[in-house]
Design an enzyme around this catalytic site. Structure first.
Site, PDB file in Angstrom:
ATOM      1  N   ASP A   1      45.467  44.140  32.965  1.00 34.01           N
ATOM      2  CA  ASP A   1      44.288  43.350  33.333  1.00 34.01           C
ATOM      3  C   ASP A   1      44.503  41.852  33.138  1.00 34.01           C
ATOM      4  O   ASP A   1      43.954  41.035  33.875  1.00 34.01           O
ATOM      5  CB  ASP A   1      43.110  43.846  32.462  1.00 34.01           C
ATOM      6  CG  ASP A   1      41.771  43.458  33.014  1.00 34.01           C
ATOM      7  OD1 ASP A   1      41.696  43.105  34.205  1.00 34.01           O
ATOM      8  OD2 ASP A   1      40.777  43.529  32.255  1.00 34.01           O
TER       9      ASP A   1
ATOM     10  N   HIS B   1      36.973  38.591  40.324  1.00 34.60           N
ATOM     11  CA  HIS B   1      36.728  40.018  40.071  1.00 34.60           C
ATOM     12  C   HIS B   1      36.387  40.748  41.374  1.00 34.60           C
ATOM     13  O   HIS B   1      35.270  41.228  41.579  1.00 34.60           O
ATOM     14  CB  HIS B   1      35.610  40.204  39.043  1.00 34.60           C
ATOM     15  CG  HIS B   1      36.054  39.862  37.654  1.00 34.60           C
ATOM     16  ND1 HIS B   1      35.699  38.690  37.029  1.00 34.60           N
ATOM     17  CD2 HIS B   1      36.854  40.524  36.779  1.00 34.60           C
ATOM     18  CE1 HIS B   1      36.254  38.645  35.827  1.00 34.60           C
ATOM     19  NE2 HIS B   1      36.954  39.747  35.659  1.00 34.60           N
TER      20      HIS B   1
ATOM     21  N   HIS C   1      37.994  49.621  37.038  1.00 29.76           N
ATOM     22  CA  HIS C   1      37.710  48.962  35.757  1.00 29.76           C
ATOM     23  C   HIS C   1      36.769  47.751  35.844  1.00 29.76           C
ATOM     24  O   HIS C   1      36.174  47.376  34.838  1.00 29.76           O
ATOM     25  CB  HIS C   1      39.011  48.579  35.036  1.00 29.76           C
ATOM     26  CG  HIS C   1      39.542  47.250  35.436  1.00 29.76           C
ATOM     27  ND1 HIS C   1      40.255  47.062  36.592  1.00 29.76           N
ATOM     28  CD2 HIS C   1      39.425  46.018  34.856  1.00 29.76           C
ATOM     29  CE1 HIS C   1      40.571  45.794  36.694  1.00 29.76           C
ATOM     30  NE2 HIS C   1      40.087  45.134  35.663  1.00 29.76           N
ATOM     31  N   ASP C   2      36.605  47.151  37.038  1.00 30.17           N
ATOM     32  CA  ASP C   2      35.661  46.022  37.170  1.00 30.17           C
ATOM     33  C   ASP C   2      34.651  46.275  38.293  1.00 30.17           C
ATOM     34  O   ASP C   2      34.091  45.326  38.867  1.00 30.17           O
ATOM     35  CB  ASP C   2      36.423  44.712  37.464  1.00 30.17           C
ATOM     36  CG  ASP C   2      36.959  44.055  36.199  1.00 30.17           C
ATOM     37  OD1 ASP C   2      36.329  44.224  35.141  1.00 30.17           O
ATOM     38  OD2 ASP C   2      38.007  43.395  36.267  1.00 30.17           O
TER      39      ASP C   2
ATOM     40  N   HIS D   1      41.679  42.171  42.794  1.00 32.10           N
ATOM     41  CA  HIS D   1      42.027  42.203  41.364  1.00 32.10           C
ATOM     42  C   HIS D   1      42.202  43.663  40.911  1.00 32.10           C
ATOM     43  O   HIS D   1      43.150  43.979  40.193  1.00 32.10           O
ATOM     44  CB  HIS D   1      40.936  41.490  40.549  1.00 32.10           C
ATOM     45  CG  HIS D   1      41.030  41.721  39.074  1.00 32.10           C
ATOM     46  ND1 HIS D   1      42.108  41.306  38.310  1.00 32.10           N
ATOM     47  CD2 HIS D   1      40.182  42.357  38.207  1.00 32.10           C
ATOM     48  CE1 HIS D   1      41.916  41.667  37.042  1.00 32.10           C
ATOM     49  NE2 HIS D   1      40.755  42.305  36.955  1.00 32.10           N
TER      50      HIS D   1
HETATM   51  N1  LIG Z   1      41.859  32.045  29.540  1.00 31.73           N
HETATM   52  C1  LIG Z   1      42.219  32.961  30.442  1.00 31.73           C
HETATM   53  N2  LIG Z   1      41.461  34.059  30.598  1.00 31.73           N
HETATM   54  C2  LIG Z   1      41.840  34.949  31.497  1.00 31.73           C
HETATM   55  C3  LIG Z   1      42.983  34.793  32.293  1.00 31.73           C
HETATM   56  N3  LIG Z   1      43.097  35.872  33.101  1.00 31.73           N
HETATM   57  C4  LIG Z   1      42.048  36.639  32.846  1.00 31.73           C
HETATM   58  N4  LIG Z   1      41.305  36.109  31.897  1.00 31.73           N
HETATM   59  C5  LIG Z   1      40.084  36.646  31.308  1.00 31.73           C
HETATM   60  O1  LIG Z   1      40.301  37.972  30.923  1.00 31.73           O
HETATM   61  C6  LIG Z   1      39.288  38.801  31.403  1.00 31.73           C
HETATM   62  C7  LIG Z   1      39.953  40.070  31.796  1.00 31.73           C
HETATM   63  O2  LIG Z   1      39.070  41.101  31.842  1.00 31.73           O
HETATM   64  P1  LIG Z   1      38.383  41.647  33.192  1.00 31.73           P
HETATM   65  O3  LIG Z   1      38.341  43.142  33.008  1.00 31.73           O
HETATM   66  O4  LIG Z   1      37.035  41.011  33.260  1.00 31.73           O
HETATM   67  O5  LIG Z   1      39.254  41.253  34.353  1.00 31.73           O
HETATM   68  C8  LIG Z   1      38.678  38.046  32.562  1.00 31.73           C
HETATM   69  O6  LIG Z   1      37.318  38.288  32.675  1.00 31.73           O
HETATM   70  C9  LIG Z   1      38.915  36.624  32.228  1.00 31.73           C
HETATM   71  O7  LIG Z   1      37.819  36.114  31.570  1.00 31.73           O
HETATM   72  C10 LIG Z   1      43.781  33.633  32.093  1.00 31.73           C
HETATM   73  O8  LIG Z   1      44.820  33.428  32.747  1.00 31.73           O
HETATM   74  N5  LIG Z   1      43.348  32.753  31.165  1.00 31.73           N
HETATM   75 ZN   LIG Z   2      39.809  43.110  35.293  1.00 25.50          ZN
END
Ligand SMILES: Nc1nc2c(ncn2[C@@H]2O[C@H](COP(=O)(O)O)[C@@H](O)[C@H]2O)c(=O)[nH]1
Ligand SMILES: [Zn+2]
Length: 377
Positions: A350, A203, A243-244, A207
């Site tokens: 995302d 994050h 967003h993060d 990203h």
């Molecule tokens: N199991 C997986 N989870 C994933 C993957 N890529 C991302 N993520 C999860 O999604 C959230 C996305 O939200 P964010 O706003 O926090 O980026 C992220 O936190 C991960 O937990 C994946 O390839 N596999």
């Molecule tokens: Zn994100």
């Protein structure tokens, strides 16, 4: 009236197909990028001019195309503009020393969009020039396989700043919303700083840059961008970029179970997402970083509401609800709820890396695994 609409529609078909042709050339790198971009910009201005002037009676074609040459527009483009927007094609071919004429467009430029272009100059003049390696990377900005890591390397860990600046300029949002360049630079610096607060492997500001570029790609490639207002495009890019913001590198559940400050402030509801929004909007409280300083109150309220809805929808716990809602929307006759559709698009961007080329996906997966392991330890 119907006749006027028919004539204008006919006249607009040619420029539209020419614009599409130029975009294709741009994608296929067959022409000089900067020249093509300049021409597209100029053509768009003239289309605006025709739109404005087309509502006025007594259009004729009596003025001097030479003025267009002063903007460095190639002859083929001015010829095409003249043949499209004037009656020149029906006249005998001009001698090479004759100057082509079209007063209506020049008048419209002078009377209507001249002021707008003055603003554009004022709000784009100070845009920083990018090194060749960065320009080269940004050539792929419209593509699904865009390599954000490569961009981050060539712009020395400033992929988010570079990408956001590029998109805002490309969509001409800086001129449309009179975003002061100094505020934009200052805001982006602060934004990147916030992303590095917890040194997250996943994050990070990279990203955020990746999600912003992916959202742009989705909007462009699906044609959805034509369905949106400029304000909605601005809100969408902004939402993606923030967003993060200040992500702690831990999950919402982790916050809730450890009774963290964020969990207490936001009552266990979309804890991280609520913080990203709140902290990013707080950055705008500083006049030096307020990129929305010239928005009207209505524009500001609309943008803020859309950004809040979009970023809250990046909470993974809302995934199934969102999918169900959009399926429902698509089955209705009334049309799609824009904020819901845009929220789903941001959520899609995302979590899009598994659909990207292997080299990109494997890097993101490794980064995410590192982050998860850090939380556990
Ligand atoms: N199991 C997986 N989870 C994933 C993957 N890529 C991302 N993520 C999860 O999604 C959230 C996305 O939200 P964010 O706003 O926090 O980026 C992220 O936190 C991960 O937990 C994946 O390839 N596999
Ligand atoms: Zn994100």
């Amino acid at each position: 009236m119907a006749e006027l609409v028919r004539v204008r529609k006919k006249h607009l078909q040619m420029p539209i197909s020419r614009l599409r042709c130029m975009i294709k050339q741009l994608e296929e790198k067959e022409v000089d990028f900067e020249d093509l971009k300049k021409n597209l910009d100029y053509t768009a201005s003239l289309l605006e001019a025709v739109y404005i002037d087309g509502t006025r009676p007594g259009l004729d074609a009596e003025d001097d195309l030479q003025k267009l040459h002063s903007d460095g527009v190639p002859t083929e483009v001015t010829d095409w503009l003249a043949s499209t927007f004037t009656q020149r094609a029906r006249r005998p071919a001009r001698r090479s020393d004759d100057k082509p004429k079209f007063r209506s467009i020049v008048h419209a430029v002078q009377a209507g969009i001249f002021v707008e272009r003055m603003f554009r100059r004022a709000y784009t003049a100070a845009m920083p020039d990018q090194p060749a390696a960065v320009v080269n990377c940004l050539r792929d900005i419209d593509r699904w396989n865009f390599d954000v890591f490569a961009l981050n390397t060539v712009c020395h860990d400033h992929a988010l700043q570079t990408l956001f600046l590029e998109l805002v300029t490309r969509y001409e949002l800086n001129s449309r919303f009179k975003i002061p360049i100094s505020c934009l630079m200052s805001f982006l610096e602060k934004l990147e700083k916030g992303y590095s607060k917890h040194s997250n492997p996943y994050h990070s500001s990279v990203h955020a840059a990746d999600v912003t570029q992916t959202l742009h790609c989705l909007l462009l490639r699906t044609g959805l961008v034509h369905w949106l207002t400029e304000l909605e495009v601005l809100a969408s890019l902004f939402a993606a970029a923030i967003h993060d913001y200040e992500h702690t590198g831990t999950t919402n559940n982790f916050h809730i179970h450890t009774k963290s400050d964020f969990a207490l402030i936001y009552n266990d509801r979309s804890v991280q997402e609520s913080h990203h929004i709140s902290a990013a909007f707080r950055l705008l409280q500083d006049d030096q970083a307020n990129i929305f300083t010239n928005l009207s109150r209505e524009e500001w309220m609309e943008l803020r509401a859309l950004v809040i809805e979009m970023v809250l929808a990046t909470d993974m716990s809302s995934h199934l609800v969102q999918v169900k809602a959009i399926k429902g929307c698509l089955q209705q006759q009334e049309g799609v709820d824009k904020p819901k559709a845009l929220s789903l698009l941001l959520h899609t961007a995302d979590i899009s890396h598994p659909s990207k080329p292997w080299g990109l996906h494997s890097r993101w997966t490794k980064a995410l695994m590192d982050e998860f392991f850090r939380q556990v330890s």
